[in-house]
Write a protein that holds these residues in place. Structure first.
Motif, short mmCIF file in Angstrom:
data_model
loop_
_atom_site.label_atom_id
_atom_site.label_comp_id
_atom_site.label_asym_id
_atom_site.label_seq_id
_atom_site.Cartn_x
_atom_site.Cartn_y
_atom_site.Cartn_z
N VAL A 204 47.11 0.14 43.25
CA VAL A 204 47.90 -0.91 42.61
C VAL A 204 48.39 -0.38 41.26
O VAL A 204 47.60 0.07 40.44
CB VAL A 204 47.07 -2.19 42.39
CG1 VAL A 204 47.92 -3.25 41.68
CG2 VAL A 204 46.52 -2.71 43.69
N ALA A 205 49.70 -0.44 41.06
CA ALA A 205 50.27 -0.02 39.78
C ALA A 205 51.24 -1.08 39.30
O ALA A 205 52.19 -1.43 40.00
CB ALA A 205 50.99 1.32 39.92
N ALA A 206 50.97 -1.62 38.12
CA ALA A 206 51.87 -2.58 37.50
C ALA A 206 52.56 -1.89 36.32
O ALA A 206 51.92 -1.20 35.54
CB ALA A 206 51.10 -3.81 37.02
N GLY A 207 53.86 -2.10 36.22
CA GLY A 207 54.63 -1.43 35.19
C GLY A 207 55.43 -0.29 35.80
O GLY A 207 55.34 0.85 35.38
N CYS A 208 56.20 -0.61 36.82
CA CYS A 208 56.98 0.40 37.54
C CYS A 208 58.45 0.33 37.14
O CYS A 208 58.94 -0.69 36.65
CB CYS A 208 56.85 0.19 39.06
SG CYS A 208 55.18 0.41 39.70
N ARG A 209 59.16 1.43 37.37
CA ARG A 209 60.60 1.50 37.13
C ARG A 209 61.34 1.39 38.46
O ARG A 209 60.86 1.87 39.48
CB ARG A 209 60.96 2.85 36.48
CG ARG A 209 60.37 3.07 35.12
CD ARG A 209 60.73 4.46 34.59
NE ARG A 209 59.93 5.51 35.24
CZ ARG A 209 60.39 6.35 36.14
NH1 ARG A 209 61.66 6.28 36.54
NH2 ARG A 209 59.61 7.28 36.66
N ARG A 210 62.49 0.75 38.41
CA ARG A 210 63.35 0.71 39.58
C ARG A 210 64.07 2.05 39.69
O ARG A 210 64.67 2.52 38.72
CB ARG A 210 64.38 -0.41 39.48
CG ARG A 210 63.79 -1.81 39.47
CD ARG A 210 64.90 -2.84 39.46
NE ARG A 210 64.43 -4.19 39.30
CZ ARG A 210 64.03 -4.99 40.28
NH1 ARG A 210 64.05 -4.53 41.53
NH2 ARG A 210 63.61 -6.23 40.04
N THR A 211 64.00 2.68 40.84
CA THR A 211 64.71 3.93 41.07
C THR A 211 65.44 3.85 42.40
O THR A 211 65.24 2.89 43.18
CB THR A 211 63.75 5.14 41.10
OG1 THR A 211 63.04 5.16 42.34
CG2 THR A 211 62.75 5.09 39.95
N ALA A 212 66.26 4.85 42.67
CA ALA A 212 66.97 4.88 43.95
C ALA A 212 66.01 4.98 45.13
O ALA A 212 66.34 4.58 46.25
CB ALA A 212 67.95 6.05 43.96
N ASP A 213 64.81 5.51 44.87
CA ASP A 213 63.81 5.66 45.93
C ASP A 213 62.86 4.48 46.02
O ASP A 213 61.97 4.46 46.88
CB ASP A 213 63.00 6.94 45.70
CG ASP A 213 63.85 8.18 45.78
OD1 ASP A 213 64.73 8.23 46.66
OD2 ASP A 213 63.66 9.10 44.95
N GLY A 214 63.01 3.51 45.12
CA GLY A 214 62.10 2.37 45.08
C GLY A 214 61.37 2.31 43.76
O GLY A 214 61.64 3.09 42.83
N ALA A 215 60.43 1.38 43.64
CA ALA A 215 59.66 1.24 42.41
C ALA A 215 58.75 2.45 42.22
O ALA A 215 58.08 2.89 43.16
CB ALA A 215 58.82 -0.04 42.45
N ARG A 216 58.74 2.98 41.00
CA ARG A 216 57.93 4.15 40.70
C ARG A 216 57.16 3.93 39.40
O ARG A 216 57.71 3.43 38.41
CB ARG A 216 58.80 5.41 40.57
CG ARG A 216 59.46 5.85 41.89
CD ARG A 216 58.43 6.32 42.88
NE ARG A 216 58.99 6.84 44.11
CZ ARG A 216 59.17 6.11 45.22
NH1 ARG A 216 58.86 4.82 45.21
NH2 ARG A 216 59.66 6.66 46.31
N ASN A 217 55.91 4.36 39.40
CA ASN A 217 55.02 4.22 38.25
C ASN A 217 54.69 5.61 37.70
O ASN A 217 54.34 6.51 38.47
CB ASN A 217 53.74 3.49 38.67
CG ASN A 217 52.72 3.41 37.56
OD1 ASN A 217 51.83 4.24 37.47
ND2 ASN A 217 52.83 2.40 36.72
#
Length: 238
Positions: A40-53
Motif C-alpha cells: 500500500v502506497a499513499a502519495g502517488c503521482r499520476r503518470t502515463a503508466d498509472g499511479a506511481r509512488n
C-alpha cells in the motif's frame, strides 16, 4: 524457504524506505534474490503508466530481481495521507486479499522479501482493518526502523511492545539519523540497545544524497541469517 520481513517505523517519514533499500542492497550483495514490496502506497503521482509512488519505485530499483511496478505496489493511492483516508477519497476499499496475493507472487520468485509498511504500526487501512492485523495474519517477523529524534525512545518501546503483543517476533531494529546533528544520538542509542530486546541490524547516518550511498555498508544481515537458519531447522524438525 523464502524469508519475509515486515519493515515498520516509529512514525511516518522516519526512514522506512531508506532502511528497506539498505536491506535489499545488503541481501543482493550477499548473493540472494531479494525483492522489495510496498503493498500500500499513499502519495502517488499520476503518470502515463498509472499511479506511481517514489518509495515503491526506489524499492523496485534496488531489488535483485526485475518485477513490474504493479507487483511491487499493487495498491497505489494518490493522496499523501493515511491509506484509509486516501482510499475513501478515491472510493476504493483496500482489500487485504490483494496484499496477500501480491506477497505470494513475490515469495515464489525470491529468497528474501522485504515488505515496507505505511506510516507506523497501527496505520488504518479501512474502517475495520489496520496494517498490524494484516502483518499478524501473515505471521511476519518485524524489523523496526527508529528515527533518532526527541521522543524516539518512547515511540520505539511502545511499538516493540505492540509487535510482541501481536504474537510476532521483533527480528531486529535499525537506527536512522534524521538530521546531520541528531539530538543526543549516543545516549539514545545506548538506551535503545539496553531496552529493545532485539538485535541492532544497522545504523544509517544522515545522508545528504542517499541515492549515491552504498547503503549495504550500514547493515549487518548476520542476525537475520541466524533467524533464517532457525526457521529451516524448525521446518525440518516438524
Amino acid at each position: 524457504m523464502t524469508q519475509r520481513y515486515f519493515i515498520t517505523g516509529t512514525d511516518t517519514d522516519i526512514g522506512k524506505t531508506l532502511a528497506t533499500r539498505a536491506l535489499l542492497q545488503a541481501a543482493k550483495g550477499a548473493g540472494w534474490r531479494a525483492v522489495g514490496y510496498k503493498p500500500v502506497a499513499a502519495g502517488c503521482r499520476r503518470t502515463a503508466d498509472g499511479a506511481r509512488n517514489d518509495d515503491a519505485l526506489a524499492l523496485q530499483a534496488d531489488s535483485g530481481i526485475r518485477v513490474p511496478y504493479e507487483q511491487v505496489n499493487p495498491l497505489a493511492l494518490l493522496a499523501a495521507t493515511s491509506p484509509h483516508l486516501a482510499g475513501r477519497d478515491e472510493g476504493r476499499t483496500l482489500d487485504p486479499a490483494v496484499m496477500t496475493h501480491g506477497l505470494e507472487i513475490l515469495a515464489r520468485q525470491a529468497h528474501w522479501v522485504f515488505i515496507e509498511g505505511a506510516g507506523g504500526w497501527f496505520t488504518p487501512l479501512g474502517d475495520s482493518l489496520s496494517f498490524d492485523q494484516w502483518v499478524a495474519d501473515q505471521h511476519l517477523p518485524v524489523i523496526l526502523v527508529v528515527g533518532l529524534k526527541l521522543g524516539c525512545i518512547n515511540h520505539a518501546l511502545l511499538t516493540a511492545q505492540a509487535i510482541r503483543q501481536a504474537g510476532l517476533p521483533l527480528a531486529g531494529w535499525i537506527a536512522n539519523d534524521l538530521s546531520a546533528t541528531p539530538h543526543r544520538r549516543a545516549d539514545y542509542l545506548a538506551t535503545l540497545r539496553q531496552r529493545l530486546v532485539a538485535p541492532l541490524l544497522g545504523e544509517i547516518p544522515w545522508l545528504a544524497d542517499p541515492d549515491t550511498a552504498a547503503l549495504a555498508d550500514f547493515i549487518d544481515l548476520g542476525p537475520l541469517l541466524a533467524h533464517s537458519r532457525e526457521d529451516v531447522n524448525a521446518a525440518e524438525r516438524a
